[in-house]
Design a protein around this motif. Structure first.
Motif, PDB file in Angstrom:
ATOM      1  N   ARG A   1       7.674  68.354   0.655  1.00 33.17           N
ATOM      2  CA  ARG A   1       8.075  67.234  -0.199  1.00 33.17           C
ATOM      3  C   ARG A   1       9.465  67.529  -0.757  1.00 33.17           C
ATOM      4  O   ARG A   1       9.612  68.166  -1.798  1.00 33.17           O
ATOM      5  CB  ARG A   1       7.065  67.046  -1.325  1.00 33.17           C
ATOM      6  CG  ARG A   1       5.651  66.777  -0.825  1.00 33.17           C
ATOM      7  CD  ARG A   1       4.665  66.620  -1.964  1.00 33.17           C
ATOM      8  NE  ARG A   1       3.287  66.678  -1.483  1.00 33.17           N
ATOM      9  CZ  ARG A   1       2.343  67.484  -1.960  1.00 33.17           C
ATOM     10  NH1 ARG A   1       2.629  68.306  -2.965  1.00 33.17           N
ATOM     11  NH2 ARG A   1       1.123  67.474  -1.458  1.00 33.17           N
ATOM     12  N   ILE A   2      10.492  67.042  -0.065  1.00 33.91           N
ATOM     13  CA  ILE A   2      11.869  67.454  -0.372  1.00 33.91           C
ATOM     14  C   ILE A   2      12.748  66.317  -0.864  1.00 33.91           C
ATOM     15  O   ILE A   2      13.963  66.473  -0.993  1.00 33.91           O
ATOM     16  CB  ILE A   2      12.538  68.075   0.871  1.00 33.91           C
ATOM     17  CG1 ILE A   2      12.615  67.037   2.007  1.00 33.91           C
ATOM     18  CG2 ILE A   2      11.794  69.321   1.326  1.00 33.91           C
ATOM     19  CD1 ILE A   2      13.495  67.441   3.144  1.00 33.91           C
ATOM     20  N   GLY A   3      12.178  65.150  -1.152  1.00 32.70           N
ATOM     21  CA  GLY A   3      12.997  63.985  -1.489  1.00 32.70           C
ATOM     22  C   GLY A   3      13.971  64.231  -2.624  1.00 32.70           C
ATOM     23  O   GLY A   3      15.152  63.866  -2.554  1.00 32.70           O
ATOM     24  N   VAL A   4      13.522  64.838  -3.706  1.00 36.36           N
ATOM     25  CA  VAL A   4      14.390  65.077  -4.866  1.00 36.36           C
ATOM     26  C   VAL A   4      15.525  66.024  -4.507  1.00 36.36           C
ATOM     27  O   VAL A   4      16.672  65.831  -4.929  1.00 36.36           O
ATOM     28  CB  VAL A   4      13.562  65.647  -6.035  1.00 36.36           C
ATOM     29  CG1 VAL A   4      14.474  66.054  -7.178  1.00 36.36           C
ATOM     30  CG2 VAL A   4      12.543  64.612  -6.509  1.00 36.36           C
ATOM     31  N   ASN A   5      15.237  67.051  -3.702  1.00 39.21           N
ATOM     32  CA  ASN A   5      16.276  68.014  -3.340  1.00 39.21           C
ATOM     33  C   ASN A   5      17.431  67.353  -2.597  1.00 39.21           C
ATOM     34  O   ASN A   5      18.608  67.639  -2.860  1.00 39.21           O
ATOM     35  CB  ASN A   5      15.673  69.113  -2.461  1.00 39.21           C
ATOM     36  CG  ASN A   5      14.687  69.979  -3.194  1.00 39.21           C
ATOM     37  OD1 ASN A   5      14.375  69.716  -4.350  1.00 39.21           O
ATOM     38  ND2 ASN A   5      14.175  71.004  -2.540  1.00 39.21           N
ATOM     39  N   VAL A   6      17.122  66.469  -1.655  1.00 39.12           N
ATOM     40  CA  VAL A   6      18.176  65.809  -0.881  1.00 39.12           C
ATOM     41  C   VAL A   6      19.000  64.895  -1.777  1.00 39.12           C
ATOM     42  O   VAL A   6      20.235  64.882  -1.704  1.00 39.12           O
ATOM     43  CB  VAL A   6      17.564  65.019   0.294  1.00 39.12           C
ATOM     44  CG1 VAL A   6      18.651  64.259   1.047  1.00 39.12           C
ATOM     45  CG2 VAL A   6      16.823  65.964   1.240  1.00 39.12           C
ATOM     46  N   ARG A   7      18.333  64.125  -2.634  1.00 35.69           N
ATOM     47  CA  ARG A   7      19.070  63.219  -3.529  1.00 35.69           C
ATOM     48  C   ARG A   7      19.939  63.998  -4.508  1.00 35.69           C
ATOM     49  O   ARG A   7      20.997  63.512  -4.930  1.00 35.69           O
ATOM     50  CB  ARG A   7      18.091  62.326  -4.283  1.00 35.69           C
ATOM     51  CG  ARG A   7      17.368  61.325  -3.406  1.00 35.69           C
ATOM     52  CD  ARG A   7      16.656  60.262  -4.227  1.00 35.69           C
ATOM     53  NE  ARG A   7      15.568  60.821  -5.017  1.00 35.69           N
ATOM     54  CZ  ARG A   7      14.327  60.952  -4.581  1.00 35.69           C
ATOM     55  NH1 ARG A   7      14.015  60.587  -3.343  1.00 35.69           N
ATOM     56  NH2 ARG A   7      13.381  61.444  -5.369  1.00 35.69           N
ATOM     57  N   LEU A   8      19.513  65.197  -4.859  1.00 37.20           N
ATOM     58  CA  LEU A   8      20.293  66.034  -5.773  1.00 37.20           C
ATOM     59  C   LEU A   8      21.571  66.523  -5.107  1.00 37.20           C
ATOM     60  O   LEU A   8      22.657  66.469  -5.693  1.00 37.20           O
ATOM     61  CB  LEU A   8      19.442  67.234  -6.217  1.00 37.20           C
ATOM     62  CG  LEU A   8      20.064  68.180  -7.240  1.00 37.20           C
ATOM     63  CD1 LEU A   8      20.170  67.508  -8.598  1.00 37.20           C
ATOM     64  CD2 LEU A   8      19.239  69.466  -7.336  1.00 37.20           C
ATOM     65  N   MET A   9      21.471  66.996  -3.867  1.00 34.40           N
ATOM     66  CA  MET A   9      22.626  67.546  -3.164  1.00 34.40           C
ATOM     67  C   MET A   9      23.544  66.474  -2.597  1.00 34.40           C
ATOM     68  O   MET A   9      24.769  66.639  -2.582  1.00 34.40           O
ATOM     69  CB  MET A   9      22.167  68.473  -2.039  1.00 34.40           C
ATOM     70  CG  MET A   9      21.505  69.755  -2.508  1.00 34.40           C
ATOM     71  SD  MET A   9      21.194  70.897  -1.153  1.00 34.40           S
ATOM     72  CE  MET A   9      19.996  69.968  -0.184  1.00 34.40           C
ATOM     73  N   VAL A  10      22.959  65.371  -2.116  1.00 34.68           N
ATOM     74  CA  VAL A  10      23.761  64.346  -1.432  1.00 34.68           C
ATOM     75  C   VAL A  10      23.359  62.960  -1.933  1.00 34.68           C
ATOM     76  O   VAL A  10      22.647  62.211  -1.242  1.00 34.68           O
ATOM     77  CB  VAL A  10      23.569  64.428   0.097  1.00 34.68           C
ATOM     78  CG1 VAL A  10      24.651  63.595   0.800  1.00 34.68           C
ATOM     79  CG2 VAL A  10      23.612  65.854   0.593  1.00 34.68           C
ATOM     80  N   PRO A  11      23.821  62.557  -3.107  1.00 32.48           N
ATOM     81  CA  PRO A  11      23.526  61.199  -3.583  1.00 32.48           C
ATOM     82  C   PRO A  11      24.087  60.163  -2.614  1.00 32.48           C
ATOM     83  O   PRO A  11      25.176  60.343  -2.062  1.00 32.48           O
ATOM     84  CB  PRO A  11      24.236  61.147  -4.940  1.00 32.48           C
ATOM     85  CG  PRO A  11      24.368  62.575  -5.371  1.00 32.48           C
ATOM     86  CD  PRO A  11      24.574  63.342  -4.107  1.00 32.48           C
ATOM     87  N   ARG A  12      23.358  59.075  -2.440  1.00 35.18           N
ATOM     88  CA  ARG A  12      23.778  58.056  -1.479  1.00 35.18           C
ATOM     89  C   ARG A  12      24.951  57.234  -1.982  1.00 35.18           C
ATOM     90  O   ARG A  12      25.759  56.738  -1.188  1.00 35.18           O
ATOM     91  CB  ARG A  12      22.614  57.116  -1.176  1.00 35.18           C
ATOM     92  CG  ARG A  12      21.456  57.772  -0.452  1.00 35.18           C
ATOM     93  CD  ARG A  12      20.348  56.772  -0.174  1.00 35.18           C
ATOM     94  NE  ARG A  12      20.801  55.652   0.646  1.00 35.18           N
ATOM     95  CZ  ARG A  12      20.036  54.639   1.014  1.00 35.18           C
ATOM     96  NH1 ARG A  12      18.768  54.590   0.624  1.00 35.18           N
ATOM     97  NH2 ARG A  12      20.518  53.670   1.753  1.00 35.18           N
ATOM     98  N   THR A  13      25.071  57.049  -3.295  1.00 37.91           N
ATOM     99  CA  THR A  13      26.093  56.171  -3.854  1.00 37.91           C
ATOM    100  C   THR A  13      26.843  56.872  -4.974  1.00 37.91           C
ATOM    101  O   THR A  13      26.414  57.912  -5.486  1.00 37.91           O
ATOM    102  CB  THR A  13      25.448  54.894  -4.427  1.00 37.91           C
ATOM    103  OG1 THR A  13      24.604  55.271  -5.534  1.00 37.91           O
ATOM    104  CG2 THR A  13      24.610  54.183  -3.371  1.00 37.91           C
ATOM    105  N   ALA A  14      27.969  56.268  -5.392  1.00 42.34           N
ATOM    106  CA  ALA A  14      28.726  56.812  -6.511  1.00 42.34           C
ATOM    107  C   ALA A  14      27.913  56.748  -7.799  1.00 42.34           C
ATOM    108  O   ALA A  14      27.992  57.655  -8.649  1.00 42.34           O
ATOM    109  CB  ALA A  14      30.037  56.041  -6.667  1.00 42.34           C
ATOM    110  N   ILE A  15      27.126  55.689  -7.950  1.00 44.28           N
ATOM    111  CA  ILE A  15      26.262  55.577  -9.143  1.00 44.28           C
ATOM    112  C   ILE A  15      25.215  56.696  -9.129  1.00 44.28           C
ATOM    113  O   ILE A  15      24.956  57.341 -10.148  1.00 44.28           O
ATOM    114  CB  ILE A  15      25.591  54.198  -9.190  1.00 44.28           C
ATOM    115  CG1 ILE A  15      26.641  53.114  -9.418  1.00 44.28           C
ATOM    116  CG2 ILE A  15      24.525  54.150 -10.282  1.00 44.28           C
ATOM    117  CD1 ILE A  15      26.083  51.703  -9.372  1.00 44.28           C
ATOM    118  N   GLY A  16      24.635  56.930  -7.976  1.00 47.85           N
ATOM    119  CA  GLY A  16      23.658  58.009  -7.867  1.00 47.85           C
ATOM    120  C   GLY A  16      24.273  59.360  -8.166  1.00 47.85           C
ATOM    121  O   GLY A  16      23.638  60.231  -8.782  1.00 47.85           O
TER     122      GLY A  16
END
Length: 365
Positions: free
Chosen positions: A332-347
């Motif tokens: 379950r790695i969803g949070v890790n990816v969003r932490l390292m590589v946000p999809r948008t400038a807002i993210g």
């Protein structure tokens, strides 16, 4: 029993060590001409610490620790916008190549370097194994510890497309100029859907460059390094900000450049007949999980413990049942990816704000 292990990996060498401890004399076949040096930092954490301590190499692992404190996110001007400390103070981070070397020193078995399995033929009494170079040999069991693109899995279970799940990103790492990053930190620079970074160990002169970019599945040969370099250059070559150009130039010149998809391996079973899988070949959680070494060390230990009982069918079933819960949790790695590589400038802005709420808790060592 005569047991063949494909892959002188963390999982393969750990399995070989514990099989020897249980009275077996396994053989390890490895495609590379020797141990694979280098690689990224890996964590010896959770139940893997107990496995390494029982092997008697924990002092050496701690002595070779990377001494990294955490992750630092920077803007184009190289100023830190947020920091996140090491999440598990009890873990020990070590470079993959250093851990493999220590496992090799602790494991006295037969090695077939520079060779690979080309065919497997199972019957009721064993497995006839053909090699690319060595003569065919007979084994009671064959264990694939040969990574996400496992040859053993392909031959015994089917094409890898049935088991690999793409997680929307690709990553690369290579040697880097240590002056581009802060000592004892992983420095990361983001653009939407991309990350370039420098991994700077406190105990190693050589730094590592990291690149991650978001993409739908790409068609490429996972052994064609020149093609891999072109893909990363296409993703980052036109970015003049931060130190991206310098990191990219150094990475493209590195003969040990590594590239692959951020993918996971999902399988209902890790064995078929007299063939079983361990490590990334069975359950790759992807580098974003930070759990590859832990899963490999613990899974290999459990497989060897069960194999000591003598009945491979019972052993494989018990190994699967004892290890499945840990694998499912680490995938379950969803949070890790969003932490390292946000999809948008807002993210990215949200990530930075979130990260500033957590103080550094100290280095893993």
């Amino acid at each position: 029993m005569r047991i063949l292990i494909s892959g002188a990996s963390i999982a393969g060498l750990t399995l070989a060590h514990w099989l020897v401890r249980h009275g077996f004399r396994p053989t390890v076949v490895e495609r590379a001409p020797g141990l694979r040096p280098g690689g990224n930092g890996v964590d010896v954490s959770g139940p893997a610490i107990d496995v390494v301590e029982r092997m008697g190499i924990m002092p050496q692992v701690r002595a070779a620790a990377t001494d990294v404190r955490g992750m630092k996110f920077v803007g184009a001007d190289d100023r830190a916008v947020a920091r996140i400390g090491i999440g598990d103070p009890g873990a020990v981070e070590i470079m993959r190549g250093d851990l493999v070397s220590l496992l090799h020193e602790a494991t006295d078995v037969e090695y077939l370097f520079g060779d690979s399995i080309s065919d497997l033929e199972q019957d009721a009494d064993g497995v006839t194994v053909s090699f690319e170079h060595a003569r065919a040999r007979r084994f009671d069991l064959v264990i694939g510890a040969d990574g996400m693109h496992s040859t053993v899995r392909r031959l015994a279970f089917g094409p890898e497309e049935r088991f690999i799940r793409h997680r929307d990103h690709y990553f690369a790492f290579a040697n880097a100029d240590g002056a581009l990053g802060e000592n004892r930190w992983v420095t990361m620079y983001n653009e939407p859907g991309k990350m370039a970074g420098v991994y700077r160990s406190g105990n190693h002169d050589q730094a590592k460059a990291y690149f991650i970019f978001r993409s739908k599945p790409l068609a490429y040969d996972h052994r064609d390094v020149a093609q891999h370099k072109r893909l990363v250059e296409q993703a980052f070559g036109d970015d003049p900000r931060w130190h991206v150009k310098e990191l990219l130039a150094g990475a493209l010149a590195d003969p040990d450049f590594y590239f692959d998809a951020l993918s996971q391996v999902r399988m209902d079973s890790w064995s078929t007949g007299r063939v079983a899988l361990v490590g990334d070949a069975a359950w790759c959680a992807s580098p974003a999980s930070g759990a590859g070494a832990e899963l490999a060390l613990v899974g290999a230990y459990r497989l060897a413990e069960e194999a000591a009982g003598g009945d491979h069918q019972v052993a494989f079933a018990r190994y699967h049942d004892s290890h499945r819960e840990l694998v499912d949790r680490k995938q379950r790695i969803g949070v890790n990816v969003r932490l390292m590589v946000p999809r948008t400038a807002i993210g990215q802005a949200v990530r930075n704000t979130f990260a500033r709420l957590f103080p550094v808790r100290g280095a893993a060592s």
